[in-house]
Structure formats: structure tokens, C-alpha cells
Scaffold this active site. Structure first.
Site, PDB file in Angstrom:
ATOM      1  N   GLU A   1       0.844  -1.207   0.000  1.00 39.91           N
ATOM      2  CA  GLU A   1       0.000   0.000   0.000  1.00 39.91           C
ATOM      3  C   GLU A   1       0.869   1.242   0.000  1.00 39.91           C
ATOM      4  O   GLU A   1       1.861   1.313   0.733  1.00 39.91           O
ATOM      5  CB  GLU A   1      -0.899  -0.018   1.245  1.00 39.91           C
ATOM      6  CG  GLU A   1      -2.228   0.666   1.040  1.00 39.91           C
ATOM      7  CD  GLU A   1      -3.142  -0.115   0.106  1.00 39.91           C
ATOM      8  OE1 GLU A   1      -3.282   0.316  -1.051  1.00 39.91           O
ATOM      9  OE2 GLU A   1      -3.704  -1.139   0.534  1.00 39.91           O
TER      10      GLU A   1
ATOM     11  N   ASP B   1       3.146   2.379  -4.865  1.00 35.92           N
ATOM     12  CA  ASP B   1       3.189   2.459  -6.338  1.00 35.92           C
ATOM     13  C   ASP B   1       3.818   3.749  -6.842  1.00 35.92           C
ATOM     14  O   ASP B   1       4.575   3.743  -7.807  1.00 35.92           O
ATOM     15  CB  ASP B   1       1.805   2.198  -6.971  1.00 35.92           C
ATOM     16  CG  ASP B   1       0.688   3.107  -6.497  1.00 35.92           C
ATOM     17  OD1 ASP B   1       0.888   3.868  -5.514  1.00 35.92           O
ATOM     18  OD2 ASP B   1      -0.399   3.065  -7.108  1.00 35.92           O
TER      19      ASP B   1
ATOM     20  N   LEU C   1     -11.811   0.200  -3.344  1.00 31.70           N
ATOM     21  CA  LEU C   1     -11.823  -0.937  -4.273  1.00 31.70           C
ATOM     22  C   LEU C   1     -11.675  -0.457  -5.717  1.00 31.70           C
ATOM     23  O   LEU C   1     -11.923  -1.195  -6.659  1.00 31.70           O
ATOM     24  CB  LEU C   1     -13.102  -1.765  -4.103  1.00 31.70           C
ATOM     25  CG  LEU C   1     -13.348  -2.350  -2.706  1.00 31.70           C
ATOM     26  CD1 LEU C   1     -14.601  -3.207  -2.690  1.00 31.70           C
ATOM     27  CD2 LEU C   1     -12.146  -3.174  -2.240  1.00 31.70           C
TER      28      LEU C   1
ATOM     29  N   SER D   1     -13.247   1.980  -7.639  1.00 29.95           N
ATOM     30  CA  SER D   1     -14.371   2.230  -8.551  1.00 29.95           C
ATOM     31  C   SER D   1     -13.998   3.262  -9.606  1.00 29.95           C
ATOM     32  O   SER D   1     -14.499   3.213 -10.727  1.00 29.95           O
ATOM     33  CB  SER D   1     -15.602   2.680  -7.769  1.00 29.95           C
ATOM     34  OG  SER D   1     -15.430   3.979  -7.256  1.00 29.95           O
TER      35      SER D   1
ATOM     36  N   ASP E   1      -4.023   0.994  -9.334  1.00 30.08           N
ATOM     37  CA  ASP E   1      -5.453   0.732  -9.522  1.00 30.08           C
ATOM     38  C   ASP E   1      -5.756   0.401 -10.981  1.00 30.08           C
ATOM     39  O   ASP E   1      -6.403  -0.593 -11.294  1.00 30.08           O
ATOM     40  CB  ASP E   1      -6.285   1.953  -9.102  1.00 30.08           C
ATOM     41  CG  ASP E   1      -6.160   2.244  -7.619  1.00 30.08           C
ATOM     42  OD1 ASP E   1      -5.455   1.483  -6.921  1.00 30.08           O
ATOM     43  OD2 ASP E   1      -6.757   3.232  -7.165  1.00 30.08           O
TER      44      ASP E   1
ATOM     45  N   TYR F   1      -3.390  12.503   0.444  1.00 34.75           N
ATOM     46  CA  TYR F   1      -2.674  11.625  -0.489  1.00 34.75           C
ATOM     47  C   TYR F   1      -1.500  12.387  -1.107  1.00 34.75           C
ATOM     48  O   TYR F   1      -0.361  11.897  -1.156  1.00 34.75           O
ATOM     49  CB  TYR F   1      -3.644  11.140  -1.568  1.00 34.75           C
ATOM     50  CG  TYR F   1      -3.121  10.023  -2.430  1.00 34.75           C
ATOM     51  CD1 TYR F   1      -3.536   8.713  -2.230  1.00 34.75           C
ATOM     52  CD2 TYR F   1      -2.206  10.266  -3.453  1.00 34.75           C
ATOM     53  CE1 TYR F   1      -3.060   7.678  -3.022  1.00 34.75           C
ATOM     54  CE2 TYR F   1      -1.722   9.244  -4.250  1.00 34.75           C
ATOM     55  CZ  TYR F   1      -2.164   7.954  -4.035  1.00 34.75           C
ATOM     56  OH  TYR F   1      -1.695   6.928  -4.828  1.00 34.75           O
TER      57      TYR F   1
END
Ligand code: ADP
Ligand code: MG
Length: 333
Positions: free
Chosen positions: A18, A21, A106, A108, A149, A197
Site C-alpha cells: 500500500e 506504487d 476498491l 471504482s 489501480d 494523499y
């Protein structure tokens, strides 16, 4: 009348790796058997979309030349950004439905981007689709998100998780054993996290200014990061990259207790060093970890809410989704 067509893009759950990336580290996500399905017909000069999940009608002209970030409703920003990214000159009219919660880790948003991309006629490689979708996400949100993602959704492989090296962009499928359940539990919609973030991305960059690329750093290098916050962020990232390799190895060997412990350690690192958990997420992780048959649980996704993921003996968790490793985004015949 034009033919009705359908595309499907899965959601994804990240098992470990987590916030690694965007420094070119390692991630271990899996495309799941929940996702976004888009039914559409080709039209001449506009993109008109409705969603079964989010209010508002997207209606934009093609080619799209405006500012994607200003499109209304808000979810149309992703659609417009993808249309602009692909430079499409013909449109479509359609409706999408999803069974992954939006804003819950998740992915989306990446499922939406990849579904729209395929519907708009994208015909390159999964990596190229992921890269276009990542650029679209940046244009739509302004948040400097990594490639995980979009790439896990574009390049998903049925029956497998994908170990992705976010520097080389190599995707290595890893078989998911069928004698464990992977359970996802939706806890709470994420709070506004774009700025947090971006802060994490900046803090990692600060650490890299002291010790070079975090993907190449070892735990011994961390003490040379001068800023204490950047040092904690770096400690998470360096340890998390190692956890990805260890997790893949333990899973393949059938050492589920050890694999579960790596997930527990990963959660503690997000909580203590990366500061992306919340009390509510910590409590949910602890509750699941306490159930008999659960090998390990962690928060999954960008943080500040969202979903938790556990690996466990089949049937041990009653109130969650047992998710199956699934194929990447595709046209439905
Ligand atoms: P996540 O990707 O973790 O679910 P994001 O905040 O990145 O969370 O993306 C969520 C946003 O994506 C929603 O607020 C909405 O704008 C858009 N979105 C996702 N799925 C759909 C959908 N089925 N219909 C309309 N918009 C969607
Ligand atoms: Mg997203």
C-alpha cells in the site's frame, strides 16, 4: 439502430503493497468478481451516460476539448478525461451499474475509467489502457495517484493476484490458492483524502531527496532521512516493498499464518508510520483478526476509511464479501 454492447471492468482489492506504487515499488492487488458493467450504443457526436449508482447525467460533446475537471456531475470528470485522453471523435450513449462501493478503496474510479476507455474503442495493451486511465484520473482529480489501480484492473488475470513492479511495470500473475477465502468488508466511505494523499506523495519525495529511490533503499538507509515525518513514511514504504515479496512467497508455500501476519504488520505500518488509518478502521481490523480462522486482516486502499481485507479459512467470516480473483477489463460478447 446501432448495436448494444457491453464492457465490464472489475474492482480490485490490494492484498499488500500500500502506498508503494508512486515511488515505483511493489504491489500485490487482485481484480475481483465485483465491478462496473457498462451497456452502450455508439452515437455520432456526444457521450451521454447515466449511472445506477451516482446521480446525474453526463453529457459531453466529442471530440472533448474542454477542461475535464470542470464537468458536471462530478463523476463525468473521469468520463471526459478519458475521452480527452483517447482523443475520441465518435460518441456513445449508455448506462453503467456497479456493485463496488464508490470511494471505498476498491478502485471504482479506475473501473469507471477502464470501462469507459474500452467502450470508447480503446484497442491497445492492458498497460496502455492503464496508463491512459491513470493520466485521465490525474486530469479529473488533480491527485497524483500511482498506477496500481488502473493496471491491476486492466491486466487482471482470472484465478490470480498480480505482483506489479511499479517501476518496470512488469505484471506477474500469482495463483491464489483455493483453500483460503479472501474476504473484503466495507467499513465506511472515505473522507476527503486528495490533499492527504498528495502530502504522502510529497513526503516520500522528501525522503528520496535524502536517500535516493525508496524502491532501492534498505531499512538501514532510513536513519539518513532527516525530516522525522518523511522518515516514518520511508520506513513504511521500504518495509512494505519487502512485505510484498514475503507475502507472495508465503502464500505460494501455503504458509497462511505467516502470510496473515504480514498483512497484520502492513496494517500496523499504515497506522503508525504512514498515518492513513483511522480508529474506526483499526477497530474493524482488530475485530476481524480476533475471529477464529482468520489469518490476517489489513486496511486496503488509500486509507482514511474504505474497506478491510482478510485472508482466512473458508467460511470463517460471515459478514463480508468472499471475493474471487478475476479477469481484467474486457468486452462482454
Ligand atoms: P475509489 O476509486 O476507491 O472507489 P475514488 O474516490 O477514487 O474512490 O473514486 C470514486 C468516484 O468515482 C466517485 O465519487 C464517482 O465520481 C466515480 N465513480 C465510481 N464508480 C461510479 C459509478 N458506478 N457511477 C458513477 N460514478 C462512479
Ligand atoms: Mg479511485
Amino acid at each position: 439502430m446501432s448495436e448494444t454492447r457491453r464492457v465490464h471492468a472489475p474492482g480490485r482489492v490490494n492484498l499488500i503493497g500500500e502506498h508503494t506504487d508512486y515511488t515505483g515499488g511493489l504491489v500485490f492487488p487482485m481484480a475481483i468478481d465485483r465491478g462496473t458493467t457498462f451497456t452502450y450504443t455508439a452515437t455520432a457526436d456526444s457521450i451521454e451516460l447515466t449511472s445506477g449508482d451516482v446521480a446525474g447525467r453526463v453529457n459531453i460533446g466529442v471530440p472533448f476539448t474542454g477542461s475535464a475537471a470542470n464537468v458536471n456531475p462530478e463523476w463525468g470528470t473521469y468520463v471526459a478525461a478519458m475521452a480527452a485522453e483517447l482523443g475520441v471523435t465518435t460518441g456513445l450513449r449508455g448506462h453503467l451499474v456497479s456493485n463496488i462501493p464508490a470511494g471505498a478503496g476498491l478502485s471504482s474510479s479506475a473501473a469507471l475509467e477502464c470501462a469507459v476507455g474500452l467502450a470508447l474503442g480503446f484497442d491497445g495493451t492492458p498497460l496502455e489502457l492503464a496508463q491512459a486511465a491513470q493520466r485521465a484520473e490525474h486530469a479529473a482529480t488533480g491527485v497524483p495517484t500511482g498506477i496500481m489501480d488502473q493496471l491491476s484492473i486492466a491486466a487482471g488475470v482470472a484465478g490470480h493476484a498480480t505482483l506489479i513492479d511499479c517501476h518496470s511495470l512488469e505484471v506477474t500473475p500469482h495463483l491464489i490458492p483455493d483453500d483460503i477465502d479472501i474476504v473484503v468488508k466495507f467499513i465506511v466511505h472515505r473522507r476527503l483524502v486528495g490533499s492527504a494523499y498528495a502530502d504522502r506523495v510529497a513526503e516520500c519525495a522528501r525522503a528520496e531527496a535524502d536517500i535516493g529511490p525508496l524502491r532501492l533503499a534498505s531499512p538501514d538507509d532510513i536513519v539518513r532521512v532527516t525530516d522525522p515525518i518523511a522518515q516514518r513514511r520511508a520506513r513504511h514504504v521500504v518495509a512494505e516493498n519487502l512485505r510484498v515479496i514475503q507475502f507472495a512467497t508465503e502464500l505460494a508455500a501455503g504458509n497462511y499464518v505467516a502470510a496473515g501476519q504480514i498483512m497484520v504488520d502492513g496494517h500496523a505500518s499504515l497506522r503508525d508510520d504512514f498515518d492513513t488509518s483511522t480508529d474506526e478502521m483499526d477497530a474493524a481490523v482488530s475485530a476481524l483478526n480476533a475471529l477464529p480462522g482468520v489469518f490476517g486482516t489489513r486496511m486496503t486502499g488509500g486509507g482514511f476509511g474504505g474497506c478491510i481485507v482478510a485472508i482466512c479459512e473458508p467460511g470463517s467470516v460471515a459478514d463480508g464479501w468472499v471475493v474471487k480473483p478475476s479477469a481484467g477489463a474486457h468486452h462482454i460478447a
